[in-house]
Design a protein around this motif. Structure first.
Motif, short mmCIF file in Angstrom:
data_model
loop_
_atom_site.label_atom_id
_atom_site.label_comp_id
_atom_site.label_asym_id
_atom_site.label_seq_id
_atom_site.Cartn_x
_atom_site.Cartn_y
_atom_site.Cartn_z
N ALA A 46 1.19 -1.18 0.53
CA ALA A 46 0.13 0.05 -0.08
C ALA A 46 1.15 1.28 0.02
CB ALA A 46 -0.95 0.14 1.09
N ASN A 47 1.88 1.38 0.88
CA ASN A 47 2.77 2.45 0.99
C ASN A 47 3.02 2.31 -0.22
OD1 ASN A 47 2.41 3.18 3.50
ND2 ASN A 47 3.82 1.64 4.08
N GLU A 48 4.13 1.42 -1.00
CA GLU A 48 4.91 1.14 -2.48
C GLU A 48 3.46 1.83 -3.79
OE1 GLU A 48 7.09 -1.89 -5.57
OE2 GLU A 48 5.82 -2.72 -4.01
N LEU A 49 2.78 0.96 -3.44
CA LEU A 49 2.07 1.98 -4.24
C LEU A 49 1.50 3.77 -4.82
CD1 LEU A 49 -1.90 0.26 -5.23
CD2 LEU A 49 -1.89 2.50 -4.59
N VAL A 50 1.29 3.96 -3.19
CA VAL A 50 1.28 5.59 -3.35
C VAL A 50 2.38 6.10 -3.53
CG1 VAL A 50 0.66 7.05 -0.97
CG2 VAL A 50 -0.59 5.42 -1.13
N GLN A 51 3.47 5.90 -2.89
CA GLN A 51 4.79 6.21 -3.68
C GLN A 51 4.93 6.13 -5.37
OE1 GLN A 51 7.56 8.57 -2.66
NE2 GLN A 51 6.98 7.99 -1.45
N LYS A 52 4.38 4.66 -5.91
CA LYS A 52 4.82 5.10 -7.57
C LYS A 52 4.02 4.96 -7.87
CE LYS A 52 8.53 1.72 -7.30
NZ LYS A 52 9.66 1.78 -8.42
N ILE A 53 3.04 5.70 -7.52
CA ILE A 53 1.19 5.68 -8.52
C ILE A 53 1.27 7.56 -8.30
CG2 ILE A 53 -1.09 6.49 -8.85
CD1 ILE A 53 -0.31 3.10 -8.20
N VAL A 54 1.04 8.48 -6.55
CA VAL A 54 1.27 9.61 -6.16
C VAL A 54 2.37 10.44 -6.20
CG1 VAL A 54 0.39 11.09 -4.79
CG2 VAL A 54 -0.85 8.58 -5.19
N VAL A 55 3.81 9.87 -6.14
CA VAL A 55 4.58 10.64 -6.55
C VAL A 55 5.65 10.45 -7.29
CG1 VAL A 55 7.36 11.51 -5.00
CG2 VAL A 55 5.02 10.40 -3.61
N GLN A 56 5.67 9.17 -8.39
CA GLN A 56 6.47 9.33 -9.34
C GLN A 56 5.55 9.26 -10.25
OE1 GLN A 56 8.67 5.66 -8.51
NE2 GLN A 56 9.36 6.10 -6.31
N ARG A 57 4.59 8.71 -10.51
CA ARG A 57 3.93 8.76 -11.54
C ARG A 57 4.18 7.63 -12.01
NH1 ARG A 57 3.20 14.00 -9.67
NH2 ARG A 57 4.79 14.90 -11.38
N HIS A 90 -2.03 18.11 -10.37
CA HIS A 90 -1.85 18.98 -9.42
C HIS A 90 -0.24 18.90 -9.35
CE1 HIS A 90 -6.16 18.14 -8.89
NE2 HIS A 90 -6.02 17.34 -9.33
N GLY A 91 0.70 18.27 -9.68
CA GLY A 91 1.99 18.88 -9.00
C GLY A 91 3.24 18.05 -7.93
N ALA A 92 3.56 18.47 -7.68
CA ALA A 92 4.16 17.53 -6.89
C ALA A 92 3.73 17.43 -5.31
CB ALA A 92 5.72 17.59 -6.82
N PRO A 93 2.83 16.16 -4.27
CA PRO A 93 2.83 16.05 -3.48
C PRO A 93 4.26 16.53 -2.58
CG PRO A 93 2.92 14.19 -4.23
CD PRO A 93 3.24 15.40 -5.34
N VAL A 94 3.65 18.19 -1.31
CA VAL A 94 3.89 18.36 -0.14
C VAL A 94 4.09 17.77 1.00
CG1 VAL A 94 3.70 20.65 1.03
CG2 VAL A 94 3.38 20.86 -1.56
N GLY A 95 4.78 17.93 1.83
CA GLY A 95 5.21 16.56 2.49
C GLY A 95 5.28 14.93 2.41
N GLN A 96 4.86 14.48 3.69
CA GLN A 96 4.69 13.17 4.25
C GLN A 96 3.26 12.70 3.55
OE1 GLN A 96 7.30 11.49 4.77
NE2 GLN A 96 6.48 8.98 4.86
N GLN A 117 -6.61 4.35 2.46
CA GLN A 117 -6.69 5.89 1.82
C GLN A 117 -5.71 6.83 2.49
OE1 GLN A 117 -9.68 4.35 4.18
NE2 GLN A 117 -8.71 4.98 5.89
N ALA A 118 -5.58 7.82 1.64
CA ALA A 118 -4.31 8.34 1.96
C ALA A 118 -4.48 9.59 1.38
CB ALA A 118 -2.93 8.51 1.09
N ARG A 119 -4.28 11.11 2.08
CA ARG A 119 -4.34 12.51 1.92
C ARG A 119 -3.22 12.73 1.41
NH1 ARG A 119 -7.77 17.14 4.80
NH2 ARG A 119 -6.60 19.35 3.73
N ILE A 120 -3.26 13.70 0.67
CA ILE A 120 -2.41 13.98 -0.35
C ILE A 120 -2.33 15.58 -0.71
CG2 ILE A 120 -0.78 14.48 -2.34
CD1 ILE A 120 -3.08 11.76 -2.48
N ASN A 121 -1.17 16.55 -0.10
CA ASN A 121 -1.47 17.77 0.63
C ASN A 121 -0.62 18.47 -0.37
OD1 ASN A 121 -3.03 18.29 2.65
ND2 ASN A 121 -0.94 17.36 3.73
N TYR A 122 -1.26 18.80 -1.81
CA TYR A 122 -0.35 19.55 -2.69
C TYR A 122 -0.23 21.69 -2.45
CZ TYR A 122 -1.35 15.51 -5.33
OH TYR A 122 -2.01 14.51 -5.96
N PRO A 123 0.53 22.35 -2.98
CA PRO A 123 0.85 23.53 -3.20
C PRO A 123 -0.66 24.27 -2.91
CG PRO A 123 2.28 23.03 -4.32
CD PRO A 123 1.27 21.31 -4.13
N ALA A 124 -1.67 24.06 -3.03
CA ALA A 124 -3.03 24.78 -3.36
C ALA A 124 -4.20 24.15 -2.71
CB ALA A 124 -2.77 25.53 -4.80
#
Length: 196
Positions: A46-57, A90-96, A117-124
């Motif tokens: 689950a952690n890898e999935l969020v990292q690969k899809i949300v952060v690295q796309r 949405h750009g790069a996520p901000v924070g953990q 589920q995970a909340r992804i913070n973006y700059p705006a």
């Protein structure tokens, strides 16, 4: 002679019971340790999935880990790419990114699956990603996934409406009997009574 044969057979039964109990205990220990290992691997996936899809796309990771049913949900030729592009817009996520959820099992030990589920913070703004995973045979897979952008700026949640001022209950008077009610709920608050 009969006494000897009875004690001999009861000794064999006891040994057989001890062996069966040892085998059952070993099987339970193995199932329990396998369950714990699968739960740990599911959380890691689950952690890898969020990292690969949300952060690295990573489109290749996404496409290779979809279950057969999830592939049908993304059946259009460009659906998988559009999903990754929507996240990237949405750009790069901000924070953990804190991934929350847990792995559960069918019949206590088998067919691990989890909802996360995970909340992804973006700059705006921020977004949520919700997904379910399972491990039917061989490896973890994505059964369902949703990316839900929210249009709220970080730290600027909508203001709550002001609470109405507490007022004592109005006393019955001849004037209040002809009045249409409080001014705040009346559409004609500025008009004079009697409507002349």
């Amino acid at each position: 002679m009969k006494l000897n044969s009875r004690s001999k057979s009861s000794g064999q039964v006891i040994v057989l019971v001890i062996i069966v109990l040892a085998l059952l205990g070993g099987a339970y220990w193995w199932l329990n340790s396998t369950k714990q290992q699968m739960a740990k691997e599911g959380q890691q996936f689950a952690n890898e999935l969020v990292q690969k899809i949300v952060v690295q796309r990573d489109l290749n990771f996404f496409a290779s880990r979809l279950s057969p049913q999830a592939r049908m949900n993304f059946a259009a030729p460009t659906a998988q790419q559009e999903f990754i592009n929507e996240i990237g817009r949405h750009g790069a996520p901000v924070g953990q990114i804190n991934v929350q959820g847990k792995i559960e099992f069918q019949s206590q030990f088998f067919e691990p699956h989890g909802t996360f589920q995970a909340r992804i913070n973006y700059p705006a703004e921020y977004a949520e990603i919700n997904f379910t995973i399972s491990h039917p045979v061989g490896r973890w897979q994505i059964d369902d996934i949703n990316f839900i952008p929210q249009r709220t700026q970080l730290g600027t949640a909508p203001a709550a409406p002001p609470a109405p001022a507490a007022s004592p209950a109005p006393a019955a008077s001849p004037e209040s009997a002809t009045s249409p009610g409080p001014a705040a709920s009346s559409p004609a608050a500025g008009s004079s009574p009697g409507g002349g």
